[in-house]
Design an enzyme around this catalytic site. Sequence first.
Site, short mmCIF file in Angstrom:
data_model
loop_
_atom_site.label_atom_id
_atom_site.label_comp_id
_atom_site.label_asym_id
_atom_site.label_seq_id
_atom_site.Cartn_x
_atom_site.Cartn_y
_atom_site.Cartn_z
N HIS A 132 -22.64 -31.71 -72.26
CA HIS A 132 -23.24 -31.32 -71.20
C HIS A 132 -25.09 -30.74 -72.05
O HIS A 132 -25.52 -30.61 -71.16
CB HIS A 132 -23.14 -30.56 -69.96
CG HIS A 132 -22.90 -30.85 -68.80
ND1 HIS A 132 -23.91 -31.33 -68.35
CD2 HIS A 132 -22.52 -30.99 -67.43
CE1 HIS A 132 -24.61 -31.59 -67.35
NE2 HIS A 132 -23.07 -31.09 -66.78
N TYR B 33 -20.40 -22.99 -55.92
CA TYR B 33 -21.53 -23.72 -56.54
C TYR B 33 -21.57 -24.75 -56.20
O TYR B 33 -20.46 -25.44 -56.24
CB TYR B 33 -21.17 -23.60 -57.29
CG TYR B 33 -21.52 -24.00 -58.54
CD1 TYR B 33 -22.34 -22.36 -59.61
CD2 TYR B 33 -22.11 -24.84 -59.32
CE1 TYR B 33 -23.50 -23.11 -61.00
CE2 TYR B 33 -23.29 -25.56 -60.22
CZ TYR B 33 -23.80 -24.59 -61.17
OH TYR B 33 -24.46 -24.76 -62.17
#
Length: 672
Positions: free
Chosen positions: A385, A499
């Site tokens: 990522h 989130y």
Amino acid sequence: RHGGMSRKISYKAQTRRGSYLYPVFYSTTAGNDYMHESIVPSDHFQRSLPRLPIPKLEQTLDRYLKSQAVLMTESEWNTTKKLANDFAGSEGIALHNQLIQRDSQNKHTSYISEPWSDMYLKDRRPVCLNHNPFITFTDDPNPKYMDQLIRATNMVVSSLRFMKTFRANLLEPDVYHLNPKESDTMKFRKFVRMLPKSISFYGAYWYKAFPLDMSQYPNLFNSTRIPRHGKDVLSLDEKAKHMLVLRNGHMYLFDAIDKDGNIVAPDVIMAHLKYIMDDPRLPNPNALGVLTTLNRDKWATIRTQLCNAGDMSESAFFSKGMFNEGYMKLVDSALFVLALDDHSPDTPNAVSRNFLHGDGTNRWFDKSFTLILTKDGKTAVNFEHSWGDGVAVLRYFNEVWKETTTKPFVHPDTVPANVHSERIVQKLEFAMDPKLKEYIQEAKNDYAKTCASLDVAHLEYKTFTKTFLKDHKLSPDAMLQLVIQLAYFKQCGKTAASYESCSTAAFRKGRTETIRPATNATKTACEMIEDRSGQYSVEKLREQLEWCSKYHSQLTKEAAMGNGWDRHLFVMKYYAEKEGVELPGLYQDPAYARINHIILSTSTLTSPAVVIGGFGAVTLNGYGIGYAVENERIGFNVTNYPPATNVHEFVQCLKESLDDIYHILQGKLPRK
Ligand code: BUJ
């Protein structure tokens, strides 16, 4: 199915934040290495993309306090509010002004770019489960093309064609069309391509079309993360022409691009892959890849030892006496990794686990991405990522899926080329001493324990879908976020730090912003829906759903425009720490730590190419929730670390919450 000489495809893909249209106008002939030839260059808008705004300090703090309010008592909130006010009146101003100044001197980038990639690269925890997500391709509608060899070959060829199209600046730029009828047209393309690069964005904007940042794309190929003490590095070597294939923990290399830069013929690639698949060797007891599952500092130490060990083998690829370091460079620089698994996981759960973590032996988690194929042709991408986010990976993913399912290059009747694969495919044999073998065994055991500590559960729901929510004029994403809040409320009787990932690719070098989906609106909705007293009518409940929808849509718009609070506060803290300044009270407030200890971590994407996807829970007492709300189904893939939480119970609560929303919208009270 066979590729025609010229065709026009209009293709719609949806990413997690609305619809992106990639209409592709191309003519293709056999031997042409491009997926399409966009008349607007890929980099046409890059220079004129707007800069990621830094929100006003007061706005950030105001948003922060609103997000905090749902997680605390009034007296706790007053303390947090005082700390925020103090921050706004003192250190905050200085940090904010420094940030504005630094940003104005670095116009080539965004204020989040470096701190965010540092956040990833400095994290010492293993990348696997903590960061690397996976996305699984929808099965090929034609089962004959699910054969592992056929699908792997087609996936490789199309991946390389995507790479070459991008590198030739011929990949259609990423554009978010607000009004596709007007802007997703040839007229629009002919207009914008005439505009100089310095102002092209404004031309698109005039059409209500928003070009997206494509600065992450170069890192898709020939790229890797390398472990280093304290902070890893990213490395990119666009000259390398070979790919890395893993099977049974063995590593194989062959050139997939020839010396002139052309993609090697599909039937030749097929022959090489067949050769690898037919290799009768037993699984490698010392599969190196499992080391990429280690803590980063530990892996950095072992990698150095490994690189310093020599090797005496001789082959066409390596000269005698070449050291492991040379082999490691070949791994790092490979175009990408293809992992051919020798098994066929047979439950959705086993498939998810295989693509999310596997047993680590047939993976190299540090590479920008790995294309994984199980024996029965199920295929997924697992990606590192730090270099990039979902938008870039999904674009690659969608294009490859589209091409492999509509214009594959090899077919059930294709005969692999008659080439000497045994001379061309090189098996990578690292020299290893007993200590290294011990490290590998240890890593394997530890990884097995970590993976066993994770639990995974799914839900596929069809009682209603996206269309139903749209017919009721409700935002599908907002309703799904409410469902997640409600499920947690049902399970734990409270609201937790939540989130939702939101792309800020509308800006130059944008990354992500956080939507904070737990709001006063959702909290009230949960309390009302769960209320047993009968005081709330269906109309009242419905009104609250509408309010949740409006509120969440507003937060989403703000986040996509760079107006959240998370990244702004994060970056000011990053520079305060970097400069050794004592952290302001706002950051020392336990409430700041609590709101950043994410219990409900969520991410969504919708594309016909994606069947399932997911990631690990980001905290030991939280859930990692990948979800999709589509026309045919609503789906969840949820992970957790028991016993702190129970994912099966949570998924059951998700189902009940969906049913509740359904009942309310049908004019009935939710079933109790
Ligand atoms: O927010 C960020 O900066 C990056 C996030 C980090 N995090 C995952 C922790 C939220 N990264 C992403 O959002 C990328 C995630 C990519 C995977 C998304 C999975 C979506 C799954 C859809 C399909 C689910 C359907 C299940 C059907 C049974």
